[in-house]
Design an enzyme around this catalytic site. Structure first.
Site, PDB file in Angstrom:
ATOM      1  N   TRP A   1      -7.580  -6.709   5.753  1.00  0.00           N
ATOM      2  CA  TRP A   1      -6.212  -7.174   5.636  1.00  0.00           C
ATOM      3  C   TRP A   1      -5.983  -8.279   6.667  1.00  0.00           C
ATOM      4  O   TRP A   1      -6.594  -8.278   7.743  1.00  0.00           O
ATOM      5  CB  TRP A   1      -5.243  -6.027   5.922  1.00  0.00           C
ATOM      6  CG  TRP A   1      -5.261  -4.922   4.915  1.00  0.00           C
ATOM      7  CD1 TRP A   1      -6.043  -3.804   4.940  1.00  0.00           C
ATOM      8  CD2 TRP A   1      -4.453  -4.825   3.734  1.00  0.00           C
ATOM      9  NE1 TRP A   1      -5.763  -3.014   3.849  1.00  0.00           N
ATOM     10  CE2 TRP A   1      -4.791  -3.608   3.104  1.00  0.00           C
ATOM     11  CE3 TRP A   1      -3.468  -5.642   3.172  1.00  0.00           C
ATOM     12  CZ2 TRP A   1      -4.186  -3.192   1.920  1.00  0.00           C
ATOM     13  CZ3 TRP A   1      -2.858  -5.226   1.999  1.00  0.00           C
ATOM     14  CH2 TRP A   1      -3.224  -4.018   1.380  1.00  0.00           C
TER      15      TRP A   1
ATOM     16  N   CYS B   1       0.820  -1.207   0.000  1.00  0.00           N
ATOM     17  CA  CYS B   1       0.000   0.000   0.000  1.00  0.00           C
ATOM     18  C   CYS B   1       0.855   1.259   0.000  1.00  0.00           C
ATOM     19  O   CYS B   1       1.710   1.422   0.875  1.00  0.00           O
ATOM     20  CB  CYS B   1      -0.915  -0.026   1.222  1.00  0.00           C
ATOM     21  SG  CYS B   1      -1.801   1.514   1.509  1.00  0.00           S
TER      22      CYS B   1
ATOM     23  N   THR C   1      -8.474  -0.087   6.828  1.00  0.00           N
ATOM     24  CA  THR C   1      -7.348   0.406   6.054  1.00  0.00           C
ATOM     25  C   THR C   1      -6.018   0.249   6.771  1.00  0.00           C
ATOM     26  O   THR C   1      -5.952   0.140   7.991  1.00  0.00           O
ATOM     27  CB  THR C   1      -7.536   1.901   5.727  1.00  0.00           C
ATOM     28  OG1 THR C   1      -7.476   2.657   6.947  1.00  0.00           O
ATOM     29  CG2 THR C   1      -8.872   2.162   5.056  1.00  0.00           C
ATOM     30  N   VAL C   2      -4.952   0.254   5.971  1.00  0.00           N
ATOM     31  CA  VAL C   2      -3.587   0.426   6.452  1.00  0.00           C
ATOM     32  C   VAL C   2      -3.070   1.721   5.838  1.00  0.00           C
ATOM     33  O   VAL C   2      -3.469   2.078   4.726  1.00  0.00           O
ATOM     34  CB  VAL C   2      -2.679  -0.763   6.061  1.00  0.00           C
ATOM     35  CG1 VAL C   2      -3.069  -2.005   6.823  1.00  0.00           C
ATOM     36  CG2 VAL C   2      -2.699  -1.039   4.555  1.00  0.00           C
TER      37      VAL C   2
ATOM     38  N   TYR D   1      -5.400   6.638  -9.236  1.00  0.00           N
ATOM     39  CA  TYR D   1      -6.624   5.886  -8.943  1.00  0.00           C
ATOM     40  C   TYR D   1      -7.807   6.432  -9.739  1.00  0.00           C
ATOM     41  O   TYR D   1      -8.680   5.676 -10.181  1.00  0.00           O
ATOM     42  CB  TYR D   1      -6.931   5.933  -7.441  1.00  0.00           C
ATOM     43  CG  TYR D   1      -6.008   5.076  -6.637  1.00  0.00           C
ATOM     44  CD1 TYR D   1      -6.296   3.740  -6.400  1.00  0.00           C
ATOM     45  CD2 TYR D   1      -4.814   5.589  -6.128  1.00  0.00           C
ATOM     46  CE1 TYR D   1      -5.437   2.940  -5.681  1.00  0.00           C
ATOM     47  CE2 TYR D   1      -3.943   4.803  -5.411  1.00  0.00           C
ATOM     48  CZ  TYR D   1      -4.257   3.474  -5.188  1.00  0.00           C
ATOM     49  OH  TYR D   1      -3.392   2.680  -4.481  1.00  0.00           O
TER      50      TYR D   1
END
Length: 333
Positions: free
Chosen positions: A89, A56, A123-124, A187
């Site tokens: 994750w 990421c 999220t990370v 993105y």
């Protein structure tokens, strides 16, 4: 698009339709870890765990900043694998698939410990309070800034000033442009829902890359004569450009390796301790090509490109500049 359908690389909910361009969901847990502990979480070495994935780009920033500042002894780090399912994750790189410190198999467990049934993106990077097992924050732009300003008592000797007070206004201005057009711009290309939205994102991306090339043609770093937060934020996108964004996200006017100034700049940073040794191209490629099945239905991971050229001489030292200012590089891993 719901969380369960999200295909964004950091498992962040995102929204895109044929009528409107890709929009990143930025509803983060904004709790901060500060010296005065005003949000209930004071700076305290050994208390918090930074959870990341090398795949990421947003997490990669935190990995680099933690290493450059020498915060390894103060803040432990858990590493998720390069892929995730529709919800979370996972710690599939650890024995038994369980994080050895937090004792959980899935990052969502730490989110649920903070907010039961948490419905936004898992999220990370995320910082977890080891005492409670609950996520403190996943506000990735703030995490690195707080590493740089709130954790100063635990920086290593010789740590660089990544967010110097006299340059913060300019750093913030550059970061805002780079985020809008480059970090998130790739993105907007990759997840565009229409030709019109793709064309607009593509033009904006390459116009900004041209602007960056002009800026960096005569100066070694983005702001000032040392590495700052601005360089770290740009680097993690550039590192993914040829392996992923050029083909996978249709950002294909040129490869990074065909943009001389940015290519030399990226190699300069990659060869600087704290950057290349915190970059994992295998994890990067496996994540994007295996997780984004709406973009790559087969899940096949390309073998290329040849990445040996990242170690070629860059010549950027001729522009002057001091990578670590009055400090020094971190010790080799």
């Amino acid at each position: 698009m719901t969380n369960s359908d999200s295909t964004d690389n950091d498992q962040q909910a995102s929204y895109v339709t044929a009528e409107r361009p890709f929009e990143r969901d930025t509803r983060y847990i904004e709790t901060r870890i500060t010296r005065d502990g005003r949000d209930g979480y004071p700076v305290e070495p050994g208390r918090y765990r930074l959870v990341v994935s090398y795949a990421c780009p947003w997490a990669n920033r935190a990995i680099i900043v933690r290493r450059l500042l020498g915060l390894e002894r103060a803040i432990s780090m858990g590493v998720c694998g390069p892929t995730h399912d529709k919800r979370s994750w996972t710690f599939d790189l650890d024995p038994g698939g369980v994080d050895p410190v937090l004792g959980i198999p899935r990052l969502q467990d730490a989110y649920f410990a903070r907010i039961p049934g948490y419905e936004k993106g898992i999220t990370v990077p995320a910082i977890v309070d080891e005492r409670s097992g609950a996520v403190v924050t996943n506000d990735f732009p703030r995490i690195t800034l707080d590493f740089e300003t709130e954790w100063v008592d635990y920086h290593r000797p010789g740590a660089p000033l990544l967010y110097p007070e006299e340059l913060r206004e300019e750093i913030d201005e550059v970061n805002a442009l780079v985020y809008r057009d480059v970090n998130n711009g790739v993105y907007r290309c990759g997840f565009a829902g229409s030709q019109e939205s793709y064309d607009a994102a593509y033009d904006r991306l390459f116009n900004r890359l041209d602007w960056l090339s002009e800026r960096l043609a005569t100066q070694r770093y983005l702001v000032g004569d040392t590495i700052t937060e601005a360089d770290i934020r740009l680097f993690t996108t550039l590192a993914r450009f040829d392996p992923v964004y050029h083909g996978h996200f249709k950002c294909n006017r040129q490869k990074l390796s065909e943009m001389p100034v940015l290519w030399a700049y990226a190699r300069d940073l990659f060869q600087t301790p704290g950057f290349g040794d915190c970059t994992d191209f295998d994890h990067i490629k496996r994540h994007y090509y295996q997780v984004h099945r709406d973009v790559n239905p087969s899940g096949i991971v390309p073998k290329g490109p040849d990445l040996a050229n990242w170690l070629m001489p860059h010549g950027r030292e001729m522009l002057g500049g001091r990578p670590f200012g009055d400090g020094e590089p971190p010790a080799p891993l």
